[in-house]
Design a protein around this motif. Sequence first.
Motif, short mmCIF file in Angstrom:
data_model
loop_
_atom_site.label_atom_id
_atom_site.label_comp_id
_atom_site.label_asym_id
_atom_site.label_seq_id
_atom_site.Cartn_x
_atom_site.Cartn_y
_atom_site.Cartn_z
N ALA A 108 1.12 -1.26 -0.44
CA ALA A 108 -0.44 0.19 0.00
C ALA A 108 0.61 1.21 -0.07
CB ALA A 108 -0.62 0.06 1.30
N PHE A 109 1.87 1.48 0.86
CA PHE A 109 2.73 2.60 1.19
C PHE A 109 3.51 2.86 -0.46
CE2 PHE A 109 7.17 3.87 0.96
CZ PHE A 109 7.33 4.68 1.75
N CYS A 110 3.63 1.58 -1.38
CA CYS A 110 4.62 1.92 -3.18
C CYS A 110 4.02 2.09 -3.79
CB CYS A 110 4.66 0.45 -2.74
SG CYS A 110 6.20 0.04 -2.62
N GLN A 111 2.08 2.06 -3.96
CA GLN A 111 1.23 2.26 -4.31
C GLN A 111 0.44 4.15 -3.92
OE1 GLN A 111 -2.26 0.06 -5.27
NE2 GLN A 111 -1.01 -1.27 -4.65
N LEU A 112 0.22 3.92 -2.50
CA LEU A 112 0.28 5.74 -2.13
C LEU A 112 1.21 6.44 -2.71
CD1 LEU A 112 -1.07 4.08 0.96
CD2 LEU A 112 -2.63 5.74 -0.50
N PHE A 147 -1.34 10.91 13.19
CA PHE A 147 -1.57 9.75 12.70
C PHE A 147 -1.17 8.06 12.46
CE2 PHE A 147 -5.20 6.57 10.49
CZ PHE A 147 -6.26 6.92 11.74
N ALA A 148 -1.75 7.20 13.03
CA ALA A 148 -1.04 5.92 12.64
C ALA A 148 -1.80 5.01 12.26
CB ALA A 148 0.13 5.30 13.85
N VAL A 149 -1.77 4.07 11.32
CA VAL A 149 -2.75 2.57 11.14
C VAL A 149 -1.58 1.28 11.34
CG1 VAL A 149 -3.27 1.22 9.73
CG2 VAL A 149 -3.37 3.92 9.01
N VAL A 150 -1.51 1.09 12.19
CA VAL A 150 -0.77 -0.31 13.53
C VAL A 150 -0.80 -1.64 12.95
CG1 VAL A 150 -0.27 -1.15 15.49
CG2 VAL A 150 -0.36 1.21 14.83
N GLY A 151 -0.57 -2.67 11.48
CA GLY A 151 -1.66 -3.54 10.90
C GLY A 151 -1.07 -5.02 11.92
N ILE A 161 -4.34 -11.02 2.17
CA ILE A 161 -3.52 -10.02 1.34
C ILE A 161 -3.85 -9.45 0.74
CG2 ILE A 161 -1.01 -10.30 0.81
CD1 ILE A 161 -0.89 -12.38 2.77
N ARG A 162 -4.64 -9.92 0.01
CA ARG A 162 -5.10 -9.06 -1.71
C ARG A 162 -6.11 -7.76 -1.60
NH1 ARG A 162 -5.22 -10.94 -7.27
NH2 ARG A 162 -5.11 -13.03 -6.10
N GLU A 163 -7.29 -8.34 -0.18
CA GLU A 163 -8.69 -7.60 0.13
C GLU A 163 -7.41 -6.42 0.68
OE1 GLU A 163 -11.02 -10.13 1.91
OE2 GLU A 163 -11.66 -10.46 0.17
N VAL A 190 -5.23 1.00 0.49
CA VAL A 190 -5.29 2.33 -0.18
C VAL A 190 -6.79 2.82 -1.06
CG1 VAL A 190 -4.92 2.29 -2.95
CG2 VAL A 190 -2.98 1.18 -1.67
N ARG A 191 -7.71 2.49 -0.58
CA ARG A 191 -9.02 3.10 -0.72
C ARG A 191 -9.08 3.57 0.92
NH1 ARG A 191 -13.51 0.16 -1.39
NH2 ARG A 191 -12.85 -2.04 -0.56
N LEU A 192 -8.72 2.97 1.27
CA LEU A 192 -9.10 4.46 2.63
C LEU A 192 -7.65 5.51 3.14
CD1 LEU A 192 -9.44 1.05 5.03
CD2 LEU A 192 -11.22 2.87 4.98
N LEU A 193 -6.93 5.19 2.43
CA LEU A 193 -5.81 6.27 2.55
C LEU A 193 -5.59 7.30 1.26
CD1 LEU A 193 -3.28 3.97 5.06
CD2 LEU A 193 -4.78 5.37 5.78
N ASP A 194 -5.50 7.02 0.24
CA ASP A 194 -5.92 7.14 -0.47
C ASP A 194 -6.28 8.97 -0.75
OD1 ASP A 194 -4.73 8.33 -3.23
OD2 ASP A 194 -5.86 7.47 -4.47
#
Length: 351
Positions: free
Chosen positions: A111-115, A152-156, A335-337, A343-347
């Motif tokens: 996601a980082f790479c795409q964003l 803000f942080a997203v913790v996986g 993982i795919r989802e 990406v949809r949440l963060l873009d």
Amino acid sequence: MENYYEAIDLLKGMIALPSFSRDEQSVADYLQAQWQQNGQKVFRKGNNLWLIAPDFDFGKPTLLLNSHIDTVKPAAGWSRDPFTPEEDEEGRLYGLGSNDAGASVVSLYAAFCQLAEREQPYNLIFLASCEEEVSGKNGIESVLPELPPIAFAVVGEPTGMRPAVAEKGLMVLDCVAKGKAGHAARNEGINAITEAMKDIAWFSSYQFPEASDFLGPVKMTVTIIHAGTQHNVVPDRCEFTVDIRSNECYTNEQLFDLISQQVQCEVKARSFRLSSSRTPLDHPFVRRATLMGLEPFGSPTLSDQALMRFPSVKMGPGDSARSHGADEYICGMEIREAIDLYVRLLDGLRL
């Protein structure tokens, strides 16, 4: 689609390298090499690795993506080699750390790479940290001072991609009740066990008045007790340990002060650093997640959120029930989802 296959391959490489807490060097070396081959500039402190998206602007808020690369040791009962990544016909990838939290690491990296390919209204940092499973001081706590202020942080962590907007904290108390030694055959001495039982009963029954809508009440559990040296001696010392899971209504320091006023035994806290956390439901990330049909919840389990003094949400692929157990696995579809959802949440998100 290409990011998905790269994520699966990266996870298989992680599984193949034992990465127990405080011994993560091999997997840190592996990830650093892989990301550098992909053209990333990798920052490193100990076994913590982080990436910063291009065009950092101090005028923008900074968003942190974080997960951990360490694992617990394999539980008893594995039916396969925990360090050999295996896929079955149902699309499950087995291996130690696959679910907790390798899947989050590779999904957040993708996601980082795409964003990072397009301009965002925030600066973006991805951090793969170590020592999470033991709340070690050489993990994320050692890196945060090296980073710019985080908005803000997203913790996986494995939450089934549900957003945990609150998380219980942890405080461990070491308690000592004292008595006076004497011979068990005679009516002499003061039994420290009997003295301890009064406080143990209080810990077992007391309810703090403030309860959380997401986390419920503070939970106190006596988990260890030691006393006595031989059968015919009245013990003059009884030691016991209390596990306290706090909610966001109290700081650990406040709980310690309140407890100290109520019990007779000596009380010592091992640490106050693992705090409960809560992010408001009107936070932009939480609002967007809710609009996408994702239901916020409160998590009873501890993560690196406890060391973050800024808003955060715990959210990642997998199921917490699979963590730390035999035959741990993650589904490829999860993982795919996760990559797509991150990406949809963060873009374009405005913090």
